[in-house]
Structure formats: C-alpha cells, structure tokens
Design an enzyme around this catalytic site. Sequence first.
Site, PDB file in Angstrom:
ATOM      1  N   ASP A   1      -0.852  -2.178  -4.830  1.00 24.66           N
ATOM      2  CA  ASP A   1       0.133  -1.417  -4.049  1.00 24.66           C
ATOM      3  C   ASP A   1       0.505  -0.114  -4.729  1.00 24.66           C
ATOM      4  O   ASP A   1       0.870  -0.105  -5.917  1.00 24.66           O
ATOM      5  CB  ASP A   1       1.430  -2.241  -3.912  1.00 24.66           C
ATOM      6  CG  ASP A   1       1.524  -2.966  -2.589  1.00 24.66           C
ATOM      7  OD1 ASP A   1       0.901  -2.527  -1.612  1.00 24.66           O
ATOM      8  OD2 ASP A   1       2.234  -3.993  -2.545  1.00 24.66           O
TER       9      ASP A   1
ATOM     10  N   ASP B   1       3.643  -4.937  -4.685  1.00 19.67           N
ATOM     11  CA  ASP B   1       4.889  -4.493  -5.324  1.00 19.67           C
ATOM     12  C   ASP B   1       6.001  -5.511  -5.089  1.00 19.67           C
ATOM     13  O   ASP B   1       7.118  -5.347  -5.586  1.00 19.67           O
ATOM     14  CB  ASP B   1       5.277  -3.071  -4.890  1.00 19.67           C
ATOM     15  CG  ASP B   1       5.472  -2.923  -3.395  1.00 19.67           C
ATOM     16  OD1 ASP B   1       5.305  -3.918  -2.665  1.00 19.67           O
ATOM     17  OD2 ASP B   1       5.795  -1.795  -2.957  1.00 19.67           O
ATOM     18  N   SER B   2       5.683  -6.606  -4.382  1.00 19.25           N
ATOM     19  CA  SER B   2       6.594  -7.759  -4.320  1.00 19.25           C
ATOM     20  C   SER B   2       6.860  -8.275  -5.736  1.00 19.25           C
ATOM     21  O   SER B   2       7.808  -9.040  -5.952  1.00 19.25           O
ATOM     22  CB  SER B   2       6.005  -8.869  -3.448  1.00 19.25           C
ATOM     23  OG  SER B   2       4.678  -9.155  -3.831  1.00 19.25           O
TER      24      SER B   2
ATOM     25  N   GLU C   1       2.189   1.997   2.517  1.00 14.06           N
ATOM     26  CA  GLU C   1       2.955   1.538   3.680  1.00 14.06           C
ATOM     27  C   GLU C   1       3.244   2.672   4.659  1.00 14.06           C
ATOM     28  O   GLU C   1       3.502   3.805   4.249  1.00 14.06           O
ATOM     29  CB  GLU C   1       4.287   0.931   3.216  1.00 14.06           C
ATOM     30  CG  GLU C   1       4.122  -0.321   2.383  1.00 14.06           C
ATOM     31  CD  GLU C   1       5.448  -0.993   2.039  1.00 14.06           C
ATOM     32  OE1 GLU C   1       6.517  -0.532   2.525  1.00 14.06           O
ATOM     33  OE2 GLU C   1       5.411  -1.987   1.294  1.00 14.06           O
TER      34      GLU C   1
ATOM     35  N   GLU D   1       2.665  -7.000   8.945  1.00  9.37           N
ATOM     36  CA  GLU D   1       3.708  -7.922   8.467  1.00  9.37           C
ATOM     37  C   GLU D   1       4.804  -8.079   9.518  1.00  9.37           C
ATOM     38  O   GLU D   1       5.367  -7.083  10.008  1.00  9.37           O
ATOM     39  CB  GLU D   1       4.299  -7.381   7.151  1.00  9.37           C
ATOM     40  CG  GLU D   1       5.381  -8.283   6.589  1.00  9.37           C
ATOM     41  CD  GLU D   1       5.706  -7.998   5.126  1.00  9.37           C
ATOM     42  OE1 GLU D   1       5.078  -7.120   4.501  1.00  9.37           O
ATOM     43  OE2 GLU D   1       6.621  -8.678   4.611  1.00  9.37           O
TER      44      GLU D   1
ATOM     45  N   LYS E   1      -3.121   0.138  -1.592  1.00  7.88           N
ATOM     46  CA  LYS E   1      -2.413  -0.104  -0.323  1.00  7.88           C
ATOM     47  C   LYS E   1      -1.187   0.799  -0.268  1.00  7.88           C
ATOM     48  O   LYS E   1      -0.505   0.977  -1.282  1.00  7.88           O
ATOM     49  CB  LYS E   1      -2.001  -1.581  -0.219  1.00  7.88           C
ATOM     50  CG  LYS E   1      -1.155  -1.887   1.025  1.00  7.88           C
ATOM     51  CD  LYS E   1      -1.114  -3.357   1.370  1.00  7.88           C
ATOM     52  CE  LYS E   1      -0.078  -4.167   0.637  1.00  7.88           C
ATOM     53  NZ  LYS E   1       1.310  -3.717   0.851  1.00  7.88           N
TER      54      LYS E   1
HETATM   55  O1  KIV Z   1       3.897  -6.526  -1.956  1.00  3.49           O
HETATM   56  C1  KIV Z   1       3.413  -7.471  -1.328  1.00  3.49           C
HETATM   57  O2  KIV Z   1       3.314  -8.599  -1.793  1.00  3.49           O
HETATM   58  C2  KIV Z   1       2.957  -7.211   0.029  1.00  3.49           C
HETATM   59  C3  KIV Z   1       2.653  -8.400   0.884  1.00  3.49           C
HETATM   60  C4  KIV Z   1       3.911  -8.960   1.428  1.00  3.49           C
HETATM   61  C5  KIV Z   1       1.674  -8.095   1.952  1.00  3.49           C
HETATM   62  O3  KIV Z   1       2.868  -6.090   0.446  1.00  3.49           O
END
Ligand code: KIV
Length: 293
Positions: free
Chosen positions: A111, A68-69, A142, A209, A140
């Site tokens: 994510d 989600d970056s 968090e 992280e 994924k």
């Molecule tokens: O969203 C993302 O790119 C991430 C990485 C920083 C691990 O969660």
Amino acid sequence: MTSTTAQPGTPYGTLPPASPLPQRRPISLPRLAQMRAAGEKITMLTAYDATFAAVADAAGVETILVGDSLGMVCQGLPSTVGVSLDTMAYHTESVARGVRRVQGTAWIVADLPFGSYHESREQALRSASRLMQAGAHMVKLEGGGWTAPTVQFLVERGIPVCAHLGLTPQTVHALGGYRVQGKGDAAAAELRRHALELQDAGAAMLVLEMVPAALSAQLTQELAHCHTIGIGAGQGTAGQVLVLHDMLGMNLGKMPRFVHNFMQDAGSVKGAMAAYVQAVKNGSFPDDAVHAW
Ligand code: KIV
C-alpha cells in the site's frame, strides 16, 4: 544405530535458509490472468512480517497485501491515516524476505500510504519506487477520478498498480465512517465510471471494499483486464482479500459482517489460511447470504 536425540530447533521461529528453487511457479500478472480466464478465484491476504508472509505463501495464498491496515493491527493507530512511507517500506522488506526465504511464490502488493501519492505524479513515483525496491511487485493506491493519471504515470514507468474503490479507509473521515459505498444509482454510476477509468489507465487489479454484491459482480464482468478483489463485496469478484488478524479471529473490536473466522475450525494458522484459500476457490466464502450487502 541411529541417534534418538532430538535436534535443537532454531530459536525464535527462525526461517530456514533460502530454498534453492521455489516449489511452485512464482505468481506473475500473466499467471493471474490465466487463473481468471480459467475461472479460478484469486486469493489475497494481508501480512506484515516475514513469518506470517512465509506461512501464507506456503498455505497457497497467491497474493500478499502489505496493507496500511498495519497501522491499526500492528501499530494500534485509530485509522490508516497515520501510517508513514518509512513504515510501509520496513514491513514490505520483512514480508518480501519471508516469502523469498521459504516458498518464493506469492505476488506482493504494498500500500502507498496516505499523503505519499497525493501531491503529484512525481511524488507517487518516488514513493512507489521505494516500495518496489523494498520488495513489492505492485503498489496499491486508493480512490478514483484524480488517481487515474497517477496510475497511468506509474504503469507507463513499469510499476504495476492495484487500485482501491468503495470504502477507502484513508478517506474514512471524508466518508463519515466505515460504511457501504456505491449504494443507489448515482453512487453506483460514479463508482463504475472510476473503475473503468482506472482500468483504462492500466490498473491490473482493483480492490472493491464494502460494495453491494450486485455492483461488484457487474463491474467484474465489465473489467476484463483488471482483476477485481473483493472485501465485503460479495462472491462475484475475481478474487477475495481479508485482513489477516480478522480471519484469525483477532479483531479486538467488532468483527465486520463480511469476515469469517477461519481459525475457529483450524488447528493452526497455516490450516486457517489453507481453509481460506480452499473456501475462496470452491466458492463457499464469501456466502452472499451472510457476508454481502
Ligand atoms: O490495508 C489493507 O489491509 C487493505 C485491505 C482492507 C484491502 O487495504
């Protein structure tokens, strides 16, 4: 006599037709476990579209994270908080198409965005199903503590889960900024407790992280069934991940200390990705003297 006329290329970087068979064995959870048992580091890079995903796969990156970056690097948002499930599904589909069309090897992690798994386990299942149907092999999410029952619920229903502890960008406002986590005895003990609970719940991977190198190395020893993937967490993890734009030197702000610009000495994006893979495998990246806390 053979013609010397140049053949026209396909426009706009079109991906080639689907290859009939992958040239390498597709990555799976058993394959990742084998790599870990053999002491081979696992590589992960983020990608958000078909072309970069295909190039990463061809460069030997084993796992691709549709992070989600993308909210920050693709959409120009100030944080990942504004990313929607629709957006994640769109980018996951694009990445999955790119991987399938060219090499077909990489394991795709997507994510679950902010707010898409917080309400209930049923909401998490609906959101995760959407991303799996878009082409993800694993989702994924968090955080620790309250997330463990959600992880167990998804895993029991056949959805592989990667957890994420330490600096969790979706809670950046609660954490007070992008800063190292797990420093000091109490914080380290809590992070360790959460990691063990997530492994017990069935998480097969854990992104760590911005965690002190000594703590993530210790957790990696303890988590035999959950592969730790570090970002700013030192070299003692089972694998490493970087954000694509960062490792290509395209960070528009201040480059985090844990990043290395692999594009600097590479002639191409594929070369930079291959150099990253090689550096992670041979242990030269990350260098704890430079990249760790
Ligand atoms: O969203 C993302 O790119 C991430 C990485 C920083 C691990 O969660």
